[in-house]
Design a protein around this motif. Structure first.
Motif: not given
Lengths: 342, 342
Positions: A47-48, A50-51, A93-94, A115, B51, B54-55, B60-62, B94, B111, B113-116, B140-141
DNA sequence: TTGAAAGCGCTAACAC
DNA sequence: GTGTTAGCGCTTTCAA
């Protein structure tokens, strides 16, 4: 925990770079290796991240949306529409709410900038104090303001012409023959513009402006509309009421019915916003709508235009897009017969 | 475009690392240098890049929030509450909507998950098909399901006990002396549980279950409730109606009034959900509420508990938290006098 | 067609 | 107290 391109590289023997290109479907990679790589990626459940992509691309594909609240059906609907528009373009959207508090708004803006959102859509808490937005614009941060009233600062904005809305409502009542039209006007943003529209319509129809017909409720709620109506009928016998918010209109409607007045027979009522309750009230409410769809569409369009332009924001003139509201005619104004409805 | 720690380093002569520590207020840095650094940061208008953080932190605190729609007032309110809860903890939301479409849901999950995102809160489109959620849990999600009905799969969830809600409504009507209680039951998620509650209440009060009293509307809207009522009164003269959604109840209410039936005098009506329109209807509606506040609070609590636990999700038993709804008594059931209200 | 190297902006581990 | 080094996971030159 997560599979990385590195892992795929190790397993397939290709370099990370090849993996990256292949996964993005680059034609520079032979179809054969691309297939292998895609297959291994699948196997390893890749899974890519995105961060990481955001970091290197300096784009997050994320838009910050700041609302004053979301209980207001107009804002709710706005949020929904925006989300859809953004999703269609691959953006996310956030959502943050300020609860009408300027400190929260400032915090929200800072957070979104930190962010690194690509842009911001927002309903400002204080439409007359937009310094922060203006300075964000100078540092190349696109912020589109949505709203209920005019913005005088040099900002990009999409808003509804409240004066025009009030004009349409009052004109409609005047056309139906009403001479004494009460205006229950809350003191919120846009109040003065609504008043302007009210006056303009009176003038257009040769009616005298009487300050006693303007009444300011003690709040925005149903009860406030009810009480406002009580105050009016204490000393006057108007035949029409225009209210700056549907709840106020609904409250007034209730007072009228409770006190033996027929609506629209004895008094015609028009509200503003076209909230859901307007449709389901005891007498369905005629009201000036807020064209949420148009507003959000224009706003996201404008935002994407700014995002795709490669010139500095500073060199582009701020744009203001004005949307005209419409009158939704139901029963409470007497222009439509009761029989039509359920 | 943005100032980086590197720029501050260059200007002050300290190493990047010192800058990083100082900006985070580390006590390992002398107060003097910290002050210098903070000042220069201010001068250069430094804004941290979350960003990048987060990396490296792999956090990501999201939180991703997936709703089926947001037009539904319950979901709107949920979104608002969640945003607040998250903001209070320094998290950001989000928001995505699925429009009741499973493909959209799957896309949204991917999406996010990709955005972590660190975790996900969601109202699933198909509560009976939760394979994806189950497998996410294995990797583990953390995903917390919110909902209107029971979840049988091994997932973490917070939901309202619909059977209990129906029980409370019907019991209330039975206690008021009603013998023939119609049940307008939409076919949505939770329908069978509501029916269970309905039956249980009847049994508790020694009333016979009559299948003809169960009526399934052709949809979830106002009109459907209206038509359902019409169908009922064609052959029966029940004295009470319980509807599985407020709109259905409101539509039935309208039919009754339009056909000269007094509510609650001739027929008592109880709805479900406690939407805003229930409060402002011609006869304020008694209804079973959906305790949004409790649901969201429990859900975010549970999520944060999972986030802060350092053991693998797989080793923790999925938790289900059940919330009990309450009956909001207004006028349409006859238990409260009309005089009380406006 | 593929690989090597550098860098996005930051934190963390360790050395001085 | 402060600096050095490595690395988060990816894309992007540029070279081969």
């Amino acid at each position: 925990m997560y599979t990385r391109q590195k892992d795929i590289a190790k397993k397939t023997g290709f370099s990370i770079n090849t993996i990256s290109l292949a996964l993005r479907g680059s034609s520079r990679i032979s179809e054969e290796t691309r297939n292998i790589i895609n297959q291994v990626a699948e196997e390893l459940n890749y899974i890519p991240n995105d961060v990481a992509v955001s970091l290197v691309k300096r784009k997050t594909k994320t838009i910050g949306v700041i609302l004053t609240e979301v209980a207001n059906p107009i804002l709710t609907y706005t949020a929904q529409q925006i989300e859809q528009c953004l999703a269609a373009k691959g953006y996310t959207m956030v959502l943050m709410t300020t609860r009408h508090n300027q400190a929260n708004e400032a915090k929200a803006l800072d957070l979104l900038i930190a962010r690194r959102v690509d842009g911001i859509l927002m309903y400002p808490v204080m439409p007359w104090n937009l310094d922060k937005i203006v300075s964000l614009r100078k540092t190349n941060h696109p912020v589109i303001l949505l709203g209920f009233g005019e913005y005088s600062s040099p900002v990009d904005a999409v808003y509804v012409d409240k004066a025009k809305g009030a004009f349409k409502a009052v004109e409609h009542l005047a056309r139906l023959g009403h001479k004494e039209i009460v205006f229950i006007n809350d003191g919120a943003a846009g109040a003065s513009e609504k008043l302007k529209g009210y006056k303009a319509a009176l003038e257009e129809w040769g009616l005298r402006y009487e300050p006693e017909l303007i009444i300011k409720p003690n709040g925005f709620g149903y009860e406030n509309g009810y009480n406002a109506a009580a105050r009016i009928f204490e000393k006057k016998r108007p035949t029409a009421i225009f209210a700056s918010m549907d709840y106020l209109a609904l409250g007034a409607l209730r007072w009228c019915i409770k006190n033996g007045l027929d609506v629209p027979g004895d008094v015609a009522i028009v509200g503003s916003d076209d909230i859901e309750a307007a449709r389901f009230s005891e007498v369905p409410l005629t009201t000036v709508n807020y064209p949420v769809g148009k507003v959000t569409l224009q706003a996201t369009d404008l935002l994407f235009k700014l995002l795709s332009s490669n010139s500095k924001l500073d060199s582009i003139e701020p744009q203001k897009i004005i949307i005209e509201p419409n009158l939704v005619i139901r029963e409470s104004c007497g222009a439509k017969m009761k029989k039509d409805s359920l």
